[in-house]
Design an enzyme around this catalytic site. Sequence first.
Site, PDB file in Angstrom:
ATOM      1  CG  HIS A 111     -33.489 -29.591  33.915  1.00  0.00           C
ATOM      2  ND1 HIS A 111     -34.814 -29.210  33.899  1.00  0.00           N
ATOM      3  CD2 HIS A 111     -33.128 -29.636  35.222  1.00  0.00           C
ATOM      4  CE1 HIS A 111     -35.236 -29.018  35.140  1.00  0.00           C
ATOM      5  NE2 HIS A 111     -34.237 -29.279  35.963  1.00  0.00           N
ATOM      6  CB  ILE A 112     -29.835 -34.773  32.548  1.00  0.00           C
ATOM      7  CG1 ILE A 112     -30.902 -35.412  31.658  1.00  0.00           C
ATOM      8  CG2 ILE A 112     -29.165 -35.824  33.427  1.00  0.00           C
ATOM      9  CD1 ILE A 112     -30.358 -36.490  30.723  1.00  0.00           C
ATOM     10  CB  VAL A 172     -36.472 -25.050  35.065  1.00  0.00           C
ATOM     11  CG1 VAL A 172     -36.560 -24.551  33.627  1.00  0.00           C
ATOM     12  CG2 VAL A 172     -35.778 -24.014  35.953  1.00  0.00           C
ATOM     13  CG  ASP A 196     -27.688 -25.398  38.342  1.00  0.00           C
ATOM     14  OD1 ASP A 196     -28.566 -26.242  38.103  1.00  0.00           O
ATOM     15  OD2 ASP A 196     -27.892 -24.383  39.048  1.00  0.00           O
TER      16      ASP A 196
HETATM   17  P1  5GP Z   1     -34.713 -28.365  38.847  1.00  0.00           P
HETATM   18  O1  5GP Z   1     -34.893 -27.856  40.272  1.00  0.00           O
HETATM   19  O2  5GP Z   1     -35.872 -27.931  37.983  1.00  0.00           O
HETATM   20  O3  5GP Z   1     -34.413 -29.820  38.760  1.00  0.00           O
HETATM   21  O4  5GP Z   1     -33.415 -27.663  38.310  1.00  0.00           O
HETATM   22  C1  5GP Z   1     -33.408 -26.407  37.736  1.00  0.00           C
HETATM   23  C2  5GP Z   1     -31.988 -25.916  37.811  1.00  0.00           C
HETATM   24  O5  5GP Z   1     -31.859 -24.818  36.936  1.00  0.00           O
HETATM   25  C3  5GP Z   1     -31.579 -25.433  39.211  1.00  0.00           C
HETATM   26  O6  5GP Z   1     -30.472 -26.191  39.671  1.00  0.00           O
HETATM   27  C4  5GP Z   1     -31.242 -23.971  38.992  1.00  0.00           C
HETATM   28  O7  5GP Z   1     -30.137 -23.540  39.755  1.00  0.00           O
HETATM   29  C5  5GP Z   1     -30.960 -23.908  37.507  1.00  0.00           C
HETATM   30  N1  5GP Z   1     -31.247 -22.613  36.915  1.00  0.00           N
HETATM   31  C6  5GP Z   1     -32.375 -21.874  37.084  1.00  0.00           C
HETATM   32  N2  5GP Z   1     -32.308 -20.740  36.384  1.00  0.00           N
HETATM   33  C7  5GP Z   1     -31.111 -20.762  35.735  1.00  0.00           C
HETATM   34  C8  5GP Z   1     -30.468 -19.844  34.847  1.00  0.00           C
HETATM   35  O8  5GP Z   1     -30.978 -18.786  34.498  1.00  0.00           O
HETATM   36  N3  5GP Z   1     -29.245 -20.198  34.368  1.00  0.00           N
HETATM   37  C9  5GP Z   1     -28.653 -21.387  34.728  1.00  0.00           C
HETATM   38  N4  5GP Z   1     -27.446 -21.631  34.214  1.00  0.00           N
HETATM   39  N5  5GP Z   1     -29.233 -22.266  35.561  1.00  0.00           N
HETATM   40  C10 5GP Z   1     -30.444 -21.956  36.061  1.00  0.00           C
END
Ligand code: 5GP
Length: 113
Positions: free
Chosen positions: A99-100, A95, A31
């Site tokens: 995703h897990i 996003v 992440d």
């Molecule tokens: P959510 O909040 O949707 O459960 O998690 C999305 C995760 O994606 C977040 O922890 C965020 O830091 C990560 N993330 C967002 N954009 C990117 C990126 O461009 N690259 C990586 N490696 N992680 C990302």
Amino acid sequence: MTETTIFQKIIDGQIPCEKLHEDDLCIAFNDISAQAPIHYLVIPKKPIVSLCECVEKDAALLGHLLFVGSQIAKSKNLTNWRTVINTGEESGQTVFHLHIHFLSGRKLQWPPG
Ligand code: 5GP
């Protein structure tokens, strides 16, 4: 037409990531904004928006994502970690490609906020 997510761009190799695993079905990478010393994501290559959009034929894929994530954890000699799947904006999903999260390396509080 739905917007291309950042994770689709990672799958397509359009933006870089610190890749931990890739196979025909999924990819795992660190992440970018780690919330623990170890924080990686396992995502399907199939563009599923969230757990809410899964259908029965995705069941084996969902199991595969968990298995791959746990194998990565074991390769890091972890015996304690947390898995998180945020589903929908109010849960914290930012996003919209399933995703897990796998988090480890520090004591994690419960319940989460
Ligand atoms: P959510 O909040 O949707 O459960 O998690 C999305 C995760 O994606 C977040 O922890 C965020 O830091 C990560 N993330 C967002 N954009 C990117 C990126 O461009 N690259 C990586 N490696 N992680 C990302």
